[in-house]
Design an enzyme around this catalytic site. Structure first.
Site, PDB file in Angstrom:
ATOM      1  N   LYS A 112       0.979  -1.341  -0.066  1.00 26.06           N
ATOM      2  CA  LYS A 112       0.160  -0.085   0.000  1.00 26.06           C
ATOM      3  C   LYS A 112       0.811   1.471  -0.116  1.00 26.06           C
ATOM      4  CE  LYS A 112      -3.285   2.580   2.977  1.00 26.06           C
ATOM      5  NZ  LYS A 112      -4.020   2.498   4.113  1.00 26.06           N
ATOM      6  N   LYS A 168      -9.845  12.822   8.568  1.00 27.26           N
ATOM      7  CA  LYS A 168      -9.392  12.265  10.037  1.00 27.26           C
ATOM      8  C   LYS A 168      -9.438  13.546  10.975  1.00 27.26           C
ATOM      9  CE  LYS A 168      -6.501   8.528   8.515  1.00 27.26           C
ATOM     10  NZ  LYS A 168      -7.031   7.549   9.231  1.00 27.26           N
ATOM     11  N   ARG A 223      -7.908  -0.239   1.067  1.00 26.11           N
ATOM     12  CA  ARG A 223      -8.346  -1.635   0.308  1.00 26.11           C
ATOM     13  C   ARG A 223      -8.836  -1.327  -0.957  1.00 26.11           C
ATOM     14  NH1 ARG A 223     -12.675  -2.038   5.164  1.00 26.11           N
ATOM     15  NH2 ARG A 223     -11.045  -0.929   6.317  1.00 26.11           N
TER      16      ARG A 223
HETATM   17  N1  BES Z   1      -4.137   4.258   6.980  1.00 27.25           N
HETATM   18  C1  BES Z   1      -5.325   4.110   8.013  1.00 27.25           C
HETATM   19  C2  BES Z   1      -5.169   3.060   9.127  1.00 27.25           C
HETATM   20  C3  BES Z   1      -4.272   3.507   9.999  1.00 27.25           C
HETATM   21  C4  BES Z   1      -4.768   4.444  11.001  1.00 27.25           C
HETATM   22  C5  BES Z   1      -3.041   3.258  10.282  1.00 27.25           C
HETATM   23  C6  BES Z   1      -4.188   4.684  12.167  1.00 27.25           C
HETATM   24  C7  BES Z   1      -2.451   3.451  11.580  1.00 27.25           C
HETATM   25  C8  BES Z   1      -2.724   4.164  12.563  1.00 27.25           C
HETATM   26  C9  BES Z   1      -6.479   3.667   6.951  1.00 27.25           C
HETATM   27  O1  BES Z   1      -6.373   4.228   5.723  1.00 27.25           O
HETATM   28  C10 BES Z   1      -7.572   4.036   7.739  1.00 27.25           C
HETATM   29  O2  BES Z   1      -7.831   5.134   7.803  1.00 27.25           O
HETATM   30  N2  BES Z   1      -8.423   3.092   8.060  1.00 27.25           N
HETATM   31  C11 BES Z   1      -9.713   3.280   8.743  1.00 27.25           C
HETATM   32  C12 BES Z   1     -10.718   2.405   8.462  1.00 27.25           C
HETATM   33  C13 BES Z   1     -12.341   2.597   8.767  1.00 27.25           C
HETATM   34  C14 BES Z   1     -12.614   3.765   8.164  1.00 27.25           C
HETATM   35  C15 BES Z   1     -13.074   1.443   8.585  1.00 27.25           C
HETATM   36  C16 BES Z   1      -9.276   3.242  10.293  1.00 27.25           C
HETATM   37  O3  BES Z   1      -8.586   2.203  10.766  1.00 27.25           O
HETATM   38  O4  BES Z   1     -10.051   3.947  11.029  1.00 27.25           O
HETATM   39 ZN    ZN Z   2      -4.718   4.680   4.903  1.00 27.96          ZN
HETATM   40 MN    MN Z   3      -7.449   5.801   5.432  1.00 26.76          MN
END
Ligand code: BES
Ligand code: ZN
Ligand code: MN
Length: 502
Positions: free
Chosen positions: A269, A281, A355
């Site tokens: 990724k 975020k 994803r």
């Molecule tokens: N890159 C993030 C995952 C992440 C978040 C890695 C914090 C390390 C620390 C990913 O793209 C993401 O934002 N995932 C979301 C998924 C959710 C929206 C279902 C998450 O983990 O909050």
């Molecule tokens: Zn991400």
């Molecule tokens: Mn994300």
């Protein structure tokens, strides 16, 4: 750091910092005993006075020890002598020793911990561990500093791994392997640490191109937006819509075996900055989302090591690279996109973008390469960090022998993963009222539903997924990329290579 091996007697090492072990209760290792004898009992007297017992995690640094020619002696606590010296335990000791040695202020280091017997591990492995851990500890990231007024202790420039004559060839081979892996890890760390305004999709592609230029058996290409459109990668493209930086699908191909040998495909990724997009975020710690390309960095790093080692395998690294930003043109919650596989996805949360770029890359991998296996690496979910913390990467797979091989590789390399379930029951959480699948499945088991989404696009394939959200970087005071899981990936490739040549 430059590495070599030496068979010189420890009490005759001419300069620098000499690293030896000592067991709990001041029980000596052979090197400790030799130095104590050379210094007429001074070493043990100092240990006694400073209350150094040899407890794991503790060390004693003695300068200008009478009768010893090295500038200083670093005694590293090895814990109880009576307990089994497992590989995991040795790795911990080596990590602590490397940290102390790198900060000792010496310009050279002699590593005499290879004399400690380790269950099921040989001299080659021990010297490889020395090189990897010392390189890791000496790593600095100064590329983005302006005027450097550097008051920090410089790391050693040279390290020598002490070995017996009989083990010298194995130790040398271990040093070579360790250096190749360390270089791949360091490349992954550099790419991870670079900020989002420098490390863009284009920059990542340029670095991959430069890698290919260094290695004659590696070729590079990058798919651009037009190409992705023609391939039907609507999901990957949807993530890039909010960004001014064009996305790239980076492709590195390493040919170390006959053309007829199905390749191992590594997918990483490469979200060079993840703001969350329209599902934005919170501001705190959002800077850390520059690390959201660490999966891509790790497959590029593993490729660097693989090519340096000249492994008898075919390996492909694929890295979908894009930013995820909010914009008038960005994807919105509720948008439905179509994937290269022909299915449609309802984007309920634009922050579940990993994803979305990986699914099209998995389809591309399957159709283009007919791979032996696919392993993807992604900083995919915060939920994985909740589940496993920062010690283990989450492992998911549709093929148990592949999962077992990756778990064993992680264990062997000191870069652990832990398997999580991928049962059908979880897939239900991804049902959509409007499309074939939704891109999120609620809070429950977030790491599993993310993996379950990917699994839909790898059905015809032996496939594994590593969620490295908790392991790819450190937060807080030591904020920075770790290079994980380059160690695990390299060990897996080494294992596959030794099967191939057996
Ligand atoms: N890159 C993030 C995952 C992440 C978040 C890695 C914090 C390390 C620390 C990913 O793209 C993401 O934002 N995932 C979301 C998924 C959710 C929206 C279902 C998450 O983990 O909050
Ligand atoms: Zn991400
Ligand atoms: Mn994300």
């Amino acid at each position: 750091m430059q590495f070599s091996t030496t068979t010189t007697d420890v009490s005759r090492i001419r300069s620098g910092c000499l690293v030896v072990g000592g067991f709990e209760g001041r029980r000596p290792t052979p090197a400790y005993r030799a130095l104590d004898a050379a210094s007429a009992g001074r070493l043990d007297a100092i240990a006694r006075k400073t209350r150094f017992q040899g407890d794991a995690g503790k060390h004693l640094h003695v300068h200008a020890l009478d009768g010893v020619t090295a500038d200083s002696v670093l005694v590293v606590g090895c814990g109880p002598q009576s307990e089994a010296m497992t590989a995991a335990r040795y790795l911990k000791i080596a990590g602590a020793a490397a940290g102390a040695a790198a900060g000792a202020g010496a310009s050279s280091v002699t590593w005499a911990l290879g004399e400690i017997e380790v269950d099921d591990r040989d001299a080659g492995w021990k010297s490889r561990v020395a090189v990897e851990r010392l390189s890791d500890a000496a790593y600095r990231f100064d590329a983005m500093r302006g005027k450097v007024d550097d008051k920090r202790t410089p790391p050693p420039a040279r390290a020598s791994v002490a070995t017996t004559r009989g083990d010298r060839a194995a130790a040398r081979a271990g040093v070579d392997t360790g250096q190749a892996i360390a270089a791949g890890t360091s490349l992954a760390r550099d790419l991870g640490n670079l900020p989002g305004n420098v490390c863009t999709p284009r920059y990542l592609a340029d670095q991959a191109k430069a890698l290919a230029a260094r290695h004659p058996k590696v070729t590079f290409k990058a798919l651009d937006e037009a190409r992705m459109k023609r391939l039907g990668m609507g999901s990957l493209l949807s993530v890039a819509r909010g960004s001014r930086e064009p996305p790239r699908l980076i492709v590195l191909e390493y040919r170390g075996a006959a053309r007829s040998v199905a390749p191992i495909v590594l997918v990483g990724k490469g979200v060079t900055f993840d703001s969350g997009g329209i599902s934005i975020k919170p501001a705190s710690a959002m800077d850390e989302m520059k690390f959201d390309m660490c999966g891509a960095a790790s497959v590029i790093g593993a490729m660097e090591a693989c090519a340096t080692l000249g492994l008898p395998l075919n390996v492909v690294a694929l890295a979908p690279a894009t930013e995820n930003l909010p914009d008038g043109n960005a994807s919105k919650p509720g948008d439905i996109v179509s994937t290269m596989a022909g299915t449609t996805v309802e984007i309920l949360n634009t922050d579940a973008e990993g994803r979305l770029i990986l699914c099209d890359t998995l389809t591309y991998a399957e159709q283009r390469y007919k791979p032996d296996v696919i392993v993807d690496v992604a900083t995919l979910t915060g939920a994985c960090v909740i589940a496993l913390g920062h010690h283990a990467s989450g492992l998911f797979s549709n093929h148990q022998p592949l999962a077992d091989a990756l778990l064993a590789a992680g264990e062997h390399a000191g870069d652990r993963a832990w398997q999580m379930p991928l049962w059908d029951e979880y897939a239900k959480q991804l049902e959509s009222n409007f499309a074939d699948v939704a891109n999120v499945g609620g809070r429950d088991a977030g790491a599993v539903t993310a993996a379950s989404f990917l699994a839909r696009f790898a059905k015809k394939q032996r496939w594994a997924h590593l969620d490295v959200a908790g392991t790819a970087w450190h937060s807080g005071k030591a904020k920075g990329a770790t290079g994980r899981p380059v160690g695990l990936l390299c060990q897996y490739l080494l294992d596959r290579a030794s099967e191939a040549s057996a």
